[in-house]
Design a protein around this motif. Structure first.
Motif, PDB file in Angstrom:
ATOM      1  N   GLN A   1      -2.988  16.115 -52.092  1.00 53.14           N
ATOM      2  CA  GLN A   1      -2.219  15.587 -51.237  1.00 53.14           C
ATOM      3  C   GLN A   1      -2.446  15.845 -49.878  1.00 53.14           C
ATOM      4  N   LEU A   2      -2.533  14.990 -48.805  1.00 52.11           N
ATOM      5  CA  LEU A   2      -2.937  15.607 -47.502  1.00 52.11           C
ATOM      6  C   LEU A   2      -1.543  15.343 -46.582  1.00 52.11           C
ATOM      7  N   ARG A   3      -1.551  16.178 -45.728  1.00 49.83           N
ATOM      8  CA  ARG A   3      -0.422  16.328 -44.504  1.00 49.83           C
ATOM      9  C   ARG A   3      -0.957  16.423 -43.464  1.00 49.83           C
ATOM     10  N   ALA A   4      -0.240  15.641 -42.588  1.00 49.85           N
ATOM     11  CA  ALA A   4      -0.678  15.686 -41.080  1.00 49.85           C
ATOM     12  C   ALA A   4       0.805  15.982 -40.316  1.00 49.85           C
ATOM     13  N   VAL A   5       0.737  17.302 -39.723  1.00 50.70           N
ATOM     14  CA  VAL A   5       1.943  17.735 -39.051  1.00 50.70           C
ATOM     15  C   VAL A   5       1.671  17.709 -37.470  1.00 50.70           C
ATOM     16  N   ASP A   6       2.674  17.185 -36.790  1.00 55.86           N
ATOM     17  CA  ASP A   6       2.692  17.266 -35.243  1.00 55.86           C
ATOM     18  C   ASP A   6       3.492  18.821 -34.849  1.00 55.86           C
ATOM     19  N   THR A   7       2.437  19.460 -34.609  1.00 53.51           N
ATOM     20  CA  THR A   7       3.083  20.690 -34.391  1.00 53.51           C
ATOM     21  C   THR A   7       4.137  20.858 -33.004  1.00 53.51           C
ATOM     22  N   THR A   8       4.152  19.778 -32.291  1.00 51.25           N
ATOM     23  CA  THR A   8       5.132  20.034 -31.241  1.00 51.25           C
ATOM     24  C   THR A   8       6.393  19.621 -31.441  1.00 51.25           C
ATOM     25  N   ASN A   9       6.553  18.743 -32.613  1.00 52.68           N
ATOM     26  CA  ASN A   9       7.891  18.328 -33.224  1.00 52.68           C
ATOM     27  C   ASN A   9       8.238  18.530 -34.668  1.00 52.68           C
ATOM     28  N   ASN A  10       6.989  18.811 -35.464  1.00 58.80           N
ATOM     29  CA  ASN A  10       7.201  19.040 -36.871  1.00 58.80           C
ATOM     30  C   ASN A  10       7.162  17.685 -37.672  1.00 58.80           C
ATOM     31  N   GLU A  11       7.013  16.502 -36.850  1.00 51.73           N
ATOM     32  CA  GLU A  11       6.681  15.239 -37.516  1.00 51.73           C
ATOM     33  C   GLU A  11       5.647  15.445 -38.115  1.00 51.73           C
ATOM     34  N   GLU A  12       5.642  14.805 -39.491  1.00 52.44           N
ATOM     35  CA  GLU A  12       4.541  14.684 -40.499  1.00 52.44           C
ATOM     36  C   GLU A  12       4.350  13.242 -40.997  1.00 52.44           C
ATOM     37  N   ALA A  13       3.073  13.270 -41.597  1.00 52.89           N
ATOM     38  CA  ALA A  13       2.789  12.048 -42.377  1.00 52.89           C
ATOM     39  C   ALA A  13       2.124  12.583 -43.593  1.00 52.89           C
ATOM     40  N   SER A  14       2.009  11.879 -44.699  1.00 58.12           N
ATOM     41  CA  SER A  14       1.254  12.166 -45.922  1.00 58.12           C
ATOM     42  C   SER A  14       0.469  11.121 -46.544  1.00 58.12           C
ATOM     43  N   ALA A  15      -0.607  11.598 -47.352  1.00 56.65           N
ATOM     44  CA  ALA A  15      -1.458  10.599 -48.000  1.00 56.65           C
ATOM     45  C   ALA A  15      -1.892  11.255 -49.280  1.00 56.65           C
ATOM     46  N   SER A  16      -2.681  10.384 -50.194  1.00 61.69           N
ATOM     47  CA  SER A  16      -3.210  10.804 -51.376  1.00 61.69           C
ATOM     48  C   SER A  16      -4.726  10.904 -51.184  1.00 61.69           C
ATOM     49  N   LEU A  17      -5.022  12.231 -51.822  1.00 63.03           N
ATOM     50  CA  LEU A  17      -6.574  12.499 -51.658  1.00 63.03           C
ATOM     51  C   LEU A  17      -7.125  12.683 -53.217  1.00 63.03           C
ATOM     52  N   PHE A  18      -7.999  11.740 -53.163  1.00 60.48           N
ATOM     53  CA  PHE A  18      -8.935  11.847 -54.572  1.00 60.48           C
ATOM     54  C   PHE A  18     -10.442  12.342 -54.353  1.00 60.48           C
ATOM     55  N   VAL A  19     -10.648  13.501 -54.647  1.00 63.35           N
ATOM     56  CA  VAL A  19     -12.098  14.106 -54.482  1.00 63.35           C
ATOM     57  C   VAL A  19     -12.596  14.514 -55.880  1.00 63.35           C
TER      58      VAL A  19
ATOM     59  N   ARG B   1     -13.909  11.033 -43.422  1.00 63.11           N
ATOM     60  CA  ARG B   1     -13.223  11.096 -42.178  1.00 63.11           C
ATOM     61  C   ARG B   1     -11.737  10.767 -42.545  1.00 63.11           C
ATOM     62  N   ILE B   2     -11.010  11.900 -42.136  1.00 63.50           N
ATOM     63  CA  ILE B   2      -9.568  12.129 -42.303  1.00 63.50           C
ATOM     64  C   ILE B   2      -8.956  11.992 -41.070  1.00 63.50           C
ATOM     65  N   LEU B   3      -7.847  10.903 -40.702  1.00 61.78           N
ATOM     66  CA  LEU B   3      -7.431  10.958 -39.300  1.00 61.78           C
ATOM     67  C   LEU B   3      -6.059  10.381 -39.417  1.00 61.78           C
TER      68      LEU B   3
ATOM     69  N   GLN C   1      -4.410   6.594 -41.496  1.00 57.97           N
ATOM     70  CA  GLN C   1      -5.035   5.346 -41.460  1.00 57.97           C
ATOM     71  C   GLN C   1      -5.097   4.785 -42.736  1.00 57.97           C
ATOM     72  N   ARG C   2      -5.193   5.629 -43.904  1.00 63.22           N
ATOM     73  CA  ARG C   2      -5.343   5.121 -45.022  1.00 63.22           C
ATOM     74  C   ARG C   2      -3.933   5.690 -46.018  1.00 63.22           C
TER      75      ARG C   2
END
Length: 682
Positions: free
Chosen positions: A420-438, A373-375, A347-348
């Protein structure tokens, strides 16, 4: 010195006998002489005795290899003699007398004495032998013997002593299999064999050789699907494969070999030293005849598309081509899914947050009271929420995402971090990425001391000790109060036991108290103490059980005696004791020590728990009183019959006795309104 063979000695003596002899012996010498091998050249063998004018010479023809010579009357060794080359020599000498020409033959047998001058000798400096790992224990691998030219007894030893092999005995150099062999652990074994001769003349020699053993791999393991994890079970090695998984799209035929996880399907021969080829086949699970497998490579391909969503479980068989008794199976799980039209999307593009400690949820950097919230959403699912998306933080292992929220899992130094953030769809290995500053603002730095010191722990211990003492004091106080209340509890218990004993013969009835019985009171402080003098029972037509309980009479003054005629009448039975006994019934409650009384309570508190019951003379009257009131005419007839002594009876109520010694009064002959409720405080 080695002993001379007896047969040879006999031969020499026979030879001497057959030799021609002369009447005149002009020379003489020992017929046998021992001579030690390895002699010095020119060493004398023996001395020959001759007469005057006698000369010595060798009997013709003289061998060119004759190791001896004559110097005057001495037999000389011309060269170094070796026992192992020649053990005996026969020397033929002619004694000739110069004055007469007379000849006399003389034969001397030279016996060489053996010395321990030779080492044990193996045929080879090293031996190479192959042995199958499946050879049973006790199998003879080979014989590796040494020889000793000196003829000495040899003993053998093996180094190392235990490497799966042993010698048959100390004097027998046969090599045997001592324990099961293992090609995978020890494909080669190197042994050193030593031969030692028995001492001879205080001298002993030895020799060594090397035995190189090649362990041949036996066909004792099935194919192993790769990758696998090895486990040793009872000496056997098992390599476990967790199976394979893949996915296909419904109504679409996958071209080429199916991509599987963790990799392509293949197996190897578990016996690496054999390396037999493996053949593959689908054993079960392909009910729709959708797949086929290459028997040589193990690649799975689709023959047609799957038309139903779900999971297909295949069982694949791998078997050795030269030994079909060695085989293995594995599982292949294929998920049939709907085609993905959208990839996950955060979302960001960048998330910014702050975390204040280990295990603390990160919050928004600008609004620190709002959780970060990371989504990532996936438009292939309703509402964009894909339950199969997993989140990962790359760049640091000190953070984790749980339920879409960021947590610090390990102590980290204060300061900002770019991850770095990674979101991986475990059903097909498709993924997205975003940066994280903490930003970590109050985490404990690595290696920093703990939050509590020695002083803090000591203060905590003192506080706990004080609380413990307070608890102990409270427990002691409770125990004291419980013990203090034992006296009252004992009275209630004794009264309960007394009441229970009255009901053993049938239904419980009231207990009658009369004034006569009170004259024999010897225990003014306890009711129903169980003393025989304190209580006696008498039969009555009115009640199943009547009890006369001794109680001291309560003195009354003034008009109290005149106000209650029933009390006077109830005390007439006390004249038999020979003294004035005053009634125990009164409207005034006496609390003097040493007295007991039954008093009338003028006003009844409706909130009190005391229960007052009027007991009739008989069960029949009780039933009539409950059903209806007696007519007024009956009362007048009773009054016309003349005066009647009225006796009040006091009985224990079943329930009140257990809860406070309630007392109930009855008047069988007079049911007037003058009856009053009473309580007996004992």
């Amino acid at each position: 010195m080695e002993a001379i063979h007896p047969g040879f000695t006999s031969f020499c003596w026979l030879l001497l006998i057959l030799l021609p002899t002369s009447d005149a012996q002009i020379c003489s010498a020992k017929s046998q002489v021992e001579f030690t091998e390895n002699n010095v050249v020119g060493a004398p063998v023996l001395e020959i005795t001759i007469e005057e004018n006698v000369i010595l010479g060798f009997k013709a023809p003289v061998s060119p290899d004759n190791p001896f010579s004559l110097e005057g009357t001495r037999l000389i060794a011309n060269r170094k003699l070796d026992y192992e080359t020649e053990r005996t020599y026969a020397v033929n000498i002619i004694c000739t007398k110069t004055t007469t020409g007379e000849e006399f033959p003389l034969t001397i047998i030279v016996l060489l004495v053996n010395l321990n001058d030779n080492l044990p000798l193996f045929d080879q400096d090293s031996y190479s032998v192959s042995v199958n790992e499946l050879s049973p224990v006790g199998t003879t691998v080979g014989r590796f013997a040494a020889t000793d030219l000196d003829g000495q007894q040899l003993s053998y030893s093996l180094t190392p002593e235990s490497k799966g092999f042993k010698l048959k005995s100390q004097t027998n150099p046969d090599l045997l299999v001592e324990m099961p062999l293992n090609y995978e652990k020890d494909p080669t074994v190197h042994l050193v064999l030593t031969a030692v001769e028995a001492p001879l003349g205080g001298v002993s020699h030895s020799a060594t050789t090397t035995i190189n053993l090649s362990i041949l791999d036996g066909d004792n393991r099935p194919p192993w699907f790769q990758p696998c994890s090895k486990y040793e079970v009872g000496g056997a090695v098992v390599c476990q494969n967790n199976g394979y998984s893949g996915r296909v799209v419904m109504n679409e035929r996958e071209p080429g070999a199916l991509p599987l996880d963790p990799g392509p399907l293949y197996a190897i021969d578990g016996d690496a030293g054999i390396g037999d080829e493996v053949a593959y086949s689908i054993l079960s699970g392909d009910n729709g005849n959708l797949f086929e497998i290459n028997p040589d490579s193990g690649n799975i391909t689709m023959k047609k598309a799957a038309d139903q969503l779900g999971t297909i479980g295949l069982t694949v068989l791998a078997v050795q081509k030269t030994n079909s008794y060695q085989f293995a199976t594995t599982s292949v799980t294929i998920s049939v899914q709907v085609k993905s039209l959208h990839q996950p999307e955060f979302q960001r593009l960048q998330y910014e947050g702050v975390v204040s400690g280990v295990g603390v949820m990160a919050t928004e950097l600008n609004t620190k009271d709002e959780p970060l919230r990371i989504l990532a959403t996936d438009d292939d699912y309703s509402g964009g929420i894909n339950p199969y998306i997993s989140y990962f933080v790359t760049g640091s292992s000190d953070f984790a995402i749980v339920g879409g929220y960021l947590f610090l899992t390990k102590a980290h130094a204060d300061g900002p971090l770019s991850l770095q953030l990674r979101a991986v769809d475990t059903t097909n290995n498709e993924e997205a990425s975003a940066s994280l500053f903490v930003e970590v603002i109050s985490a404990v730095a690595p290696g920093a001391p703990g939050a509590f010191g020695v002083v803090d722990m000591a203060a905590l211990g003192a506080t706990l000790a004080v609380l413990l003492l307070v608890c102990l004091a409270a427990i002691v106080a409770l125990v004291f109060r419980i013990r203090k209340a034992d006296a009252n509890g004992k009275k209630v218990f004794e009264a309960s036991v007394f009441q229970s004993s009255l009901g053993k013969g049938g239904p419980k009835g009231g207990i009658q108290f009369t004034n006569e019985a009170f004259q024999h009171d010897e225990d003014g402080d306890n009711l129903g103490s169980g003393s025989p003098a304190a209580t006696h029972f008498e039969e009555s037509d009115d009640l199943p059980v009547k009890s006369s309980v001794p109680l001291r009479s309560v003195p009354h003054g003034g008009g109290d005696d005149d106000d209650d005629d029933g009390s006077q009448a109830g005390s007439d039975s006390g004249d038999s004791v020979g003294k004035d006994v005053k009634p125990i019934l009164t409207k005034e409650r006496r609390v003097d020590d040493g007295y007991k009384s039954v008093w009338f309570k003028e006003d009844i508190d409706p909130d009190a728990k005391d229960e007052v019951v009027i007991i009739p003379d008989s069960e029949e009257e009780e039933e009539e009183d409950e059903d209806q009131k007696p007519p007024s005419g009956s009362r007048e007839e009773d009054e016309d019959e003349g005066p009647r002594v009225r006796t009040r009876r006091v009985g224990f109520n079943d329930t009140d006795l257990d809860s406070g010694l309630g007392v109930k009064m009855d008047d069988p002959e007079d049911d007037s309104e003058g009856d009053e409720d009473i309580n007996n405080y004992l």
